[in-house]
Design a protein around this motif. Structure first.
Motif, PDB file in Angstrom:
ATOM      1  N   ARG A   1       0.825  -1.198   0.000  1.00 24.25           N
ATOM      2  CA  ARG A   1       0.000   0.000   0.000  1.00 24.25           C
ATOM      3  C   ARG A   1       0.867   1.259   0.000  1.00 24.25           C
ATOM      4  O   ARG A   1       0.627   2.208  -0.740  1.00 24.25           O
ATOM      5  CB  ARG A   1      -0.889  -0.028   1.240  1.00 24.25           C
TER       6      ARG A   1
ATOM      7  N   LYS B   1       1.340  -8.368  -5.036  1.00 26.62           N
ATOM      8  CA  LYS B   1       1.980  -7.694  -3.906  1.00 26.62           C
ATOM      9  C   LYS B   1       3.473  -7.594  -4.183  1.00 26.62           C
ATOM     10  O   LYS B   1       4.050  -8.468  -4.810  1.00 26.62           O
ATOM     11  CB  LYS B   1       1.730  -8.482  -2.631  1.00 26.62           C
TER      12      LYS B   1
ATOM     13  N   ASP C   1       2.732   1.562  -3.359  1.00 27.12           N
ATOM     14  CA  ASP C   1       1.821   1.951  -4.431  1.00 27.12           C
ATOM     15  C   ASP C   1       1.411   3.411  -4.347  1.00 27.12           C
ATOM     16  O   ASP C   1       1.130   4.036  -5.367  1.00 27.12           O
ATOM     17  CB  ASP C   1       0.579   1.053  -4.420  1.00 27.12           C
ATOM     18  N   SER C   2       1.374   3.954  -3.126  1.00 24.04           N
ATOM     19  CA  SER C   2       0.999   5.365  -3.027  1.00 24.04           C
ATOM     20  C   SER C   2       2.063   6.233  -3.700  1.00 24.04           C
ATOM     21  O   SER C   2       1.811   7.367  -4.075  1.00 24.04           O
ATOM     22  CB  SER C   2       0.792   5.766  -1.561  1.00 24.04           C
TER      23      SER C   2
ATOM     24  N   LEU D   1      -3.013  -6.657  -9.384  1.00 21.99           N
ATOM     25  CA  LEU D   1      -1.685  -6.103  -9.152  1.00 21.99           C
ATOM     26  C   LEU D   1      -1.051  -6.922  -8.031  1.00 21.99           C
ATOM     27  O   LEU D   1      -1.526  -6.904  -6.900  1.00 21.99           O
ATOM     28  CB  LEU D   1      -1.777  -4.625  -8.741  1.00 21.99           C
TER      29      LEU D   1
ATOM     30  N   LEU E   1       2.082   4.473  -7.944  1.00 22.82           N
ATOM     31  CA  LEU E   1       0.877   4.728  -8.730  1.00 22.82           C
ATOM     32  C   LEU E   1       0.346   6.143  -8.524  1.00 22.82           C
ATOM     33  O   LEU E   1      -0.769   6.463  -8.930  1.00 22.82           O
ATOM     34  CB  LEU E   1      -0.210   3.692  -8.400  1.00 22.82           C
TER      35      LEU E   1
ATOM     36  N   PRO F   1      -0.394   9.820  -9.365  1.00 24.71           N
ATOM     37  CA  PRO F   1      -0.571  10.351 -10.729  1.00 24.71           C
ATOM     38  C   PRO F   1       0.598  11.221 -11.226  1.00 24.71           C
ATOM     39  O   PRO F   1       0.802  11.322 -12.437  1.00 24.71           O
ATOM     40  CB  PRO F   1      -1.867  11.166 -10.641  1.00 24.71           C
TER      41      PRO F   1
END
Ligand SMILES: Nc1nc2c(ncn2[C@@H]2O[C@H](COP(=O)(O)OP(=O)(O)O)[C@@H](O)[C@H]2O)c(=O)[nH]1
Ligand SMILES: [Mg+2]
Lengths: 615, 87
Positions: A210, A432, A213-214, A430, A217, A219
């Protein structure tokens, strides 16, 4: 005693190939199923008790509703209707322990086949990490199947499965209790029921994933990070690959000379020196780039990042009808189309994969640079344009851009015509994040290298030998006025082609040089050197060639020659790799055909319009 | 209240999957198979869902959390997933 036939089946990314690798080690064979691009991976394993087991790694499936060629092959094999492959005697269904709810549905569906089946509850380490606990004996009871926990990427993690496979075919029992309602919903409901019974602890969403990914992913930060990674990868390919490539080239030249000094000057010496050794060298010279690129690609894949890269690039790629997964292979093709084409294997959809392979050679690879450099240095004055930029730089950029724009157009046209088909969903899990395992990455890398050497390498070698013969025979007459190559078969072919190339402004020297130039793009430089009968080593030839060309080629010819090299598939290794990866001579012929057609057309337009502008 | 679809959910919002309506997808051939595909990858009525990430261009594709899984899908696909009331 015949070997037990076992097939590994399961959803994509559940760990089938890892399990296959760990079980079979180096005892594996990779081939294609006849007529399709689907890879057939088979291997053998001998158990403690001396039983021979034949293992098949099947393409991933979500259900028995096949949608792609790969899935169809899997379904046909496990249902026993495949034309070549015998139905396996035992299925090992590999499922992801972190997510049994989804995977159990497939187990229940496969149970309806009535084959003996073992459930490998894989990725047990990752599930434990996230606090997921499963009552394995209860699960086994509910399913009526043996369930064995595995960690496919660790040798010790598969011992229990190995032990279980250590028995005769007769020792396996067929599953009982086949449900009558096998609709997706009914199976899903049953899977949900079992999950709620056996999942002692649900665990949480992996925290690290998590957090990562922050960033990955995000933007804004996500794309920046992606391009930083790509930049680093490219930097590595160009700076690390150069030395070993020079080394390989150098040692093969040295080896050739060594043999040359010790053999009498006859055809055999020439064959060994200029045919065989040069041929093997031209295969091996690609290895540094392939190894470095795949080291990056496989590491990114194993860490879980590759799916994120596809996520970031998907919108852009969707505009030309492709999937986000096509980006990395195309980008790799800027270094070399060979690893690029080989990297398309991560694209699940067959048509998307073919489209990507077809446009990969339009990316300006590093082998075009010697040609571009030579021509630009000789013909384009480095005067400033628009204040800041040099004209030479602008021409370089235009050549790159022309390749990219052409690729976009070709992809769009192909997707509307020959590779047309139902739109493919992007839908994917997706994975881990995790630390890649070195031995896993190295094994995968070795498989790529071996595939290249075996399948593409042999074609390249034969072609190199054929080209050697074409440029050497027949010999020039005693009173020859032209360089030797003029009288050879290559010379004859080149001269015969000359009228065809005339609209492009190509003279006979160019036409002849294009024949040996089929071997690889950078060969064009030395081939022109041969045709213009220049002496000396590579750099000296390039130097004097520049002067010779300036004096003998009109500017439109030079520009047309550059345009030709944006498109022309003057690289046998690329064609050989395309042949291997598409498993089809027709697609290979299509690739060569459309690229030559475009090369011809664009070079002719350039020649004619440049002439008109200068008149 | 108007029916909401997964494609309309913002980052950080959670909801419940209520059903599927693939007739909202323009490409009919694509739509024919979409519901099964969504079910097979793990979308299921009654499960709670959260939008975690959106792609850099036009917020497309999106990444959603279902249970312990993260699934990526395009907005066009998400438009076929009906959301229910949050209990
Ligand atoms: N930690 C861990 N990773 C695994 C395990 N099994 C597979 N993987 C990783 O999961 C990814 C997908 O595995 P792969 O074997 O390619 O899946 P396939 O699509 O089913 O063939 C790879 O990056 C593997 O390294 C496991 O048991 N534990
Ligand atoms: Mg696999």
């Amino acid at each position: 005693m015949t070997a037990l036939r076992v097939a590994l089946i399961g959803a994509p990314n559940s760990g089938k190939s890892s399990l296959f690798n760990t079980l079979t080690g180096s005892h594996q064979k990779v081939a294609n199923y006849p007529g399709v691009t689907v890879e057939r991976r088979s291997g053998t394993m001998t158990t403690e008790g001396g039983h021979e087991v034949k293992i098949l790694d099947l393409p991933g499936i979500y259900s028995l509703n096949d949608r792609s060629l790969d899935e169809k092959v899997s379904r046909e094999i496990i249902t026993g209707v495949h034309e070549m492959e015998k139905q396996p005697e035992v299925l090992v269904c590999v499922i992801n322990a972190s997510n049994i709810r989804v995977h159990l549905r497939l187990v229940l569906e496969l149970k309806t086949l009535g084959l003996p089946m073992i459930v490998a509850l894989n990725m047990h380490d990752l599930a434990a990490r996230d606090g997921i606990e499963i009552d394995v004996s209860r699960l086994s009871e509910e399913l009526g199947l043996p369930v064995i926990t595995t960690i496919a990427v660790r040798r010790s993690g598969v011992e229990a499965l190995k032990e279980f496979l250590d028995r005769d075919a007769s020792a396996y029992t067929k599953p009982m209790g086949i449900k009558s309602d096998t609709s997706t919903r009914a199976l899903q409901k049953e899977a949900g029921r079992i999950t709620s019974l056996v999942q002692v602890s649900e665990g949480g969403h992996h925290k690290m994933t998590r957090i990562l990914d922050s960033v990955a992913l995000h933007p804004v930060i996500g794309p920046i990070l992606f391009f930083v990674i790509l930049f680093f990868m490219f930097q590595a390919v160009f700076s690390w690959a150069e030395t070993p490539m020079d080394l390989i080239e150098g040692s093969f030249v040295a080896l050739g000379e060594l043999i040359g000094e010790n053999l009498p000057d006859n055809w055999l010496r020439s064959f060994i020196q200029d045919g065989l050794i040069a041929g093997v060298g031209s295969v091996l010279v690609f290895l540094p780039q392939i190894i470095i690129l795949f080291l990056f690609i496989l590491t990114l894949e194993a860490s879980g990042y590759m799916a994120r890269a596809a996520f970031i690039m998907d919108k852009l790629m969707a505009k030309v009808g492709l999937n986000g997964r096509a980006f990395i292979p195309l980008l790799s093709s800027f270094a070399c189309a060979i690893p690029g084409i080989m990297a398309t294997r991560t694209i699940a959809n067959h048509r998307d994969r073919i489209t990507t392979i077809m446009i990969a050679p339009l990316m300006t690879c590093s082998a075009r640079l010697p040609v571009y450099t030579l021509m630009i240095a000789a013909f384009i004055p480095n005067k400033p344009v628009l204040g800041y930029f040099g004209l030479q730089g602008v021409v370089f950029f235009t050549l790159y851009l022309a390749g990219i724009i052409s690729a976009i157009i070709v992809a769009a046209v192909m997707k509307k015509t020959i590779t047309k088909g139902t739109l493919q969903p992007f839908l994917m899990e997706l994975p881990k994040y995790q630390m890649p395992r070195l031995n896993h990455v190295l094994l995968e890398l070795w498989q790529r290298v071996r595939a290249f050497l075996r399948r593409a390498g042999t074609i390249i070698l034969y072609a190199a030998i054929a080209l050697w013969a074409l440029t050497l025979y027949p010999f020039a007459p005693k009173d020859a006025t032209e360089p030797d190559i003029y009288y050879s078969f290559a010379g004859m072919i080149g001269r015969a082609l000359q009228p065809i190339f005339a609209p492009l402004g190509f003279n006979w020297e160019i036409s002849i040089a294009l024949v040996p130039g089929m071997a690889a793009r950078e060969v064009a430089v030395s081939a022109l050197g041969t045709v213009y009968a220049l002496q000396g080593d590579e750099d000296q030839v390039a130097q004097s060639l520049s002067t010779v060309l300036q004096n003998s080629w009109p500017l439109p010819t030079a520009l047309a020659f550059l345009a030709w090299y944006i498109y022309a598939p003057q690289c046998l290794a690329t064609l050989a790799t395309a042949r291997r990866e598409t498993n089809s001579w027709r697609w290979t012929a299509f690739m060569a055909g459309y690229l030559f057609a475009l090369a011809y057309l664009v070079a002719m337009i350039v020649n004619i319009s440049a002439k008109a502008l200068m008149a | 209240m108007m029916t909401r679809y997964l494609s309309e959910l913002n980052i950080g919002e959670t909801s419940i999957i209520a059903g599927f309506d693939t007739s909202r997808v323009k490409d009919k051939e694509f739509a024919a198979d979409l519901e099964d595909r969504l079910l097979e990858i793990g979308f299921e009525e009654g499960l709670s869902i959260e939008v975690l990430h959106q792609g850099p261009i036009g917020g497309d594709p999106i990444a959603v959390k279902i249970g312990t899984m993260t699934i990526a899908l395009r907005k066009m696909e998400a438009a076929a997933i009906i959301l229910g009331e949050q209990q």
